[in-house]
Enzyme design. Structure first.
Site, short mmCIF file in Angstrom:
data_model
loop_
_atom_site.label_atom_id
_atom_site.label_comp_id
_atom_site.label_asym_id
_atom_site.label_seq_id
_atom_site.Cartn_x
_atom_site.Cartn_y
_atom_site.Cartn_z
N HIS A 1 -7.36 8.66 10.71
CA HIS A 1 -6.91 7.48 10.84
C HIS A 1 -5.57 7.17 10.49
O HIS A 1 -5.04 5.77 10.32
CB HIS A 1 -7.87 7.04 9.67
N ARG B 1 0.72 -1.23 0.02
CA ARG B 1 -0.04 -0.12 -0.05
C ARG B 1 0.88 1.36 -0.21
O ARG B 1 0.59 2.24 -0.79
CB ARG B 1 -0.97 0.17 1.08
N VAL C 1 -5.28 7.59 4.71
CA VAL C 1 -4.02 7.45 4.99
C VAL C 1 -2.95 7.42 4.09
O VAL C 1 -1.69 6.96 4.31
CB VAL C 1 -3.84 5.98 5.98
N THR D 1 -16.42 12.26 0.92
CA THR D 1 -16.87 11.17 1.93
C THR D 1 -18.22 11.51 1.99
O THR D 1 -18.87 12.36 2.24
CB THR D 1 -16.04 11.39 3.10
N THR E 1 -18.64 12.48 -5.88
CA THR E 1 -19.38 12.03 -7.16
C THR E 1 -20.78 11.48 -6.95
O THR E 1 -21.82 11.56 -7.83
CB THR E 1 -18.58 10.87 -7.85
N ASP E 2 -21.13 11.12 -5.72
CA ASP E 2 -22.35 10.94 -5.81
C ASP E 2 -23.17 11.56 -4.13
O ASP E 2 -22.53 11.44 -3.35
CB ASP E 2 -22.64 9.19 -5.64
N CYS F 1 12.19 -1.00 16.27
CA CYS F 1 12.26 0.34 16.66
C CYS F 1 13.74 0.58 17.03
O CYS F 1 14.57 0.03 17.61
CB CYS F 1 11.51 0.39 18.09
ZN LIG Z 1 10.32 1.11 20.82
#
Ligand SMILES: [Zn+2]
Length: 291
Positions: free
Chosen positions: A122, A70, A104, A232, A258-259, A190
């Site tokens: 989000h 993604r 996102v 939305t 669009t709608d 991390c």
């Molecule tokens: Zn950490």
């Protein structure tokens, strides 16, 4: 120009505080597929099943491959003129403005939107956060791809899907490559505590960031003249509550989608502009952003 756009322009010129509330429709003309429909599958997994804390707990390698894919898709899409129009609005000094986005995909940030006026409720594909309860590490706007060597090749997957789109009927029976098994130590870690990092998106079953919601509340508390509802339906919490609050305070609403449901337009506090937000927003916001 039609009558309602002229009316809208007149009102817009008097506005001092504006909110934009954005959803998937804003990014459609940037080429990003939405979750629904025939593209709701990834390697035969239902995308919605992958966007959960449980899925990550059970197989972080699988979920990371999905998010790597993604990220690649979003990185190969460009902000459109709708994102750019809102970014211009965010730079104006005489208007108090914030954008609340449900997307996102990072396209608003990449369109040069003022970061301090952008709320990604989000989360973002380009935020990474530590999974350790005792560690607060977060990495914002990390656009590196691939994030680790083991996460290479998700882009090939994307190219294959794109090629397949030109061949009829292939989309409904995708023949994806099998998913690689990736050890946890080959996934993003991390830099502070070496625990596993996860995508900084809000998964199904998780709550939105309280600190972001508080900042939005503070902005909306002081009366807002106009809320732009972009791509939305605005029917999901907390989006629906923002629209209601603006109307309640005497502000107006402009919907770009669009709608558009006719029933939502019965009040004269609401304008509805039907079409692609990428085309409509530059026209609608022209009186303010056309330098
Ligand atoms: Zn950490």
């Amino acid at each position: 120009m039609n009558k309602s756009m002229i009316e809208f322009h007149e009102y817009l010129k008097s506005c001092k505080r504006i909110v934009a509330l954005c959803g998937a429709g804003l990014s459609v003309s940037s080429g990003l597929p939405t979750f629904r429909g025939s593209q709701g599958l990834w390697k035969n997994f239902n995308m919605i099943d992958l966007a959960t804390p449980d899925a990550f707990y059970i197989d972080p390698g699988l979920v990371w491959q999905f998010y790597s894919w993604r990220r690649y898709q979003a990185l190969h899409s460009q902000p459109n003129n709708g994102h750019k129009a809102l970014a211009k609005l965010s730079k104006l000094e005489n208007i108090d403005f914030i954008t609340i986005t449900q997307n996102v995909d990072g396209l608003s940030i990449r369109s040069n939107h003022d970061k301090s006026k952008l709320y990604e409720i989000h989360g973002s594909l380009f935020e990474l956060k530590c999974t350790s309860f005792t560690c607060n590490y977060k990495d914002h706007n990390n656009f590196k791809h691939p994030l680790t060597n083991a996460l290479k090749e998700t882009e090939e997957e994307f190219e294959n899907v794109r090629k397949r789109r030109f061949q009829e009927d292939q989309l409904n029976s995708p023949q994806f490559n099998p998913v690689k098994e990736i050890n946890e130590d080959e996934l993003p870690r991390c830099p502070i505590c070496n625990d596993l990092l996860r995508p900084g998106v809000v998964w199904f079953g998780e709550s939105l960031s309280l600190s972001i919601l508080n900042q939005i509340d503070n902005f909306i508390e002081q009366s807002v003249d106009l809320i732009l509802v972009v791509g939305t339906s605005g029917t999901v919490y907390p989006a629906n509550s923002y629209v209601d609050r603006v109307i309640h305070q005497g502000g107006k609403v402009a919907i770009f989608n669009t709608d558009i449901e006719e029933s939502s337009l019965k009040d004269n506090e609401i304008w509805g502009f039907k079409g692609d937000a990428a085309e409509l927003l530059p026209i609608a916001l022209k009186p303010l952003i056309d330098e």
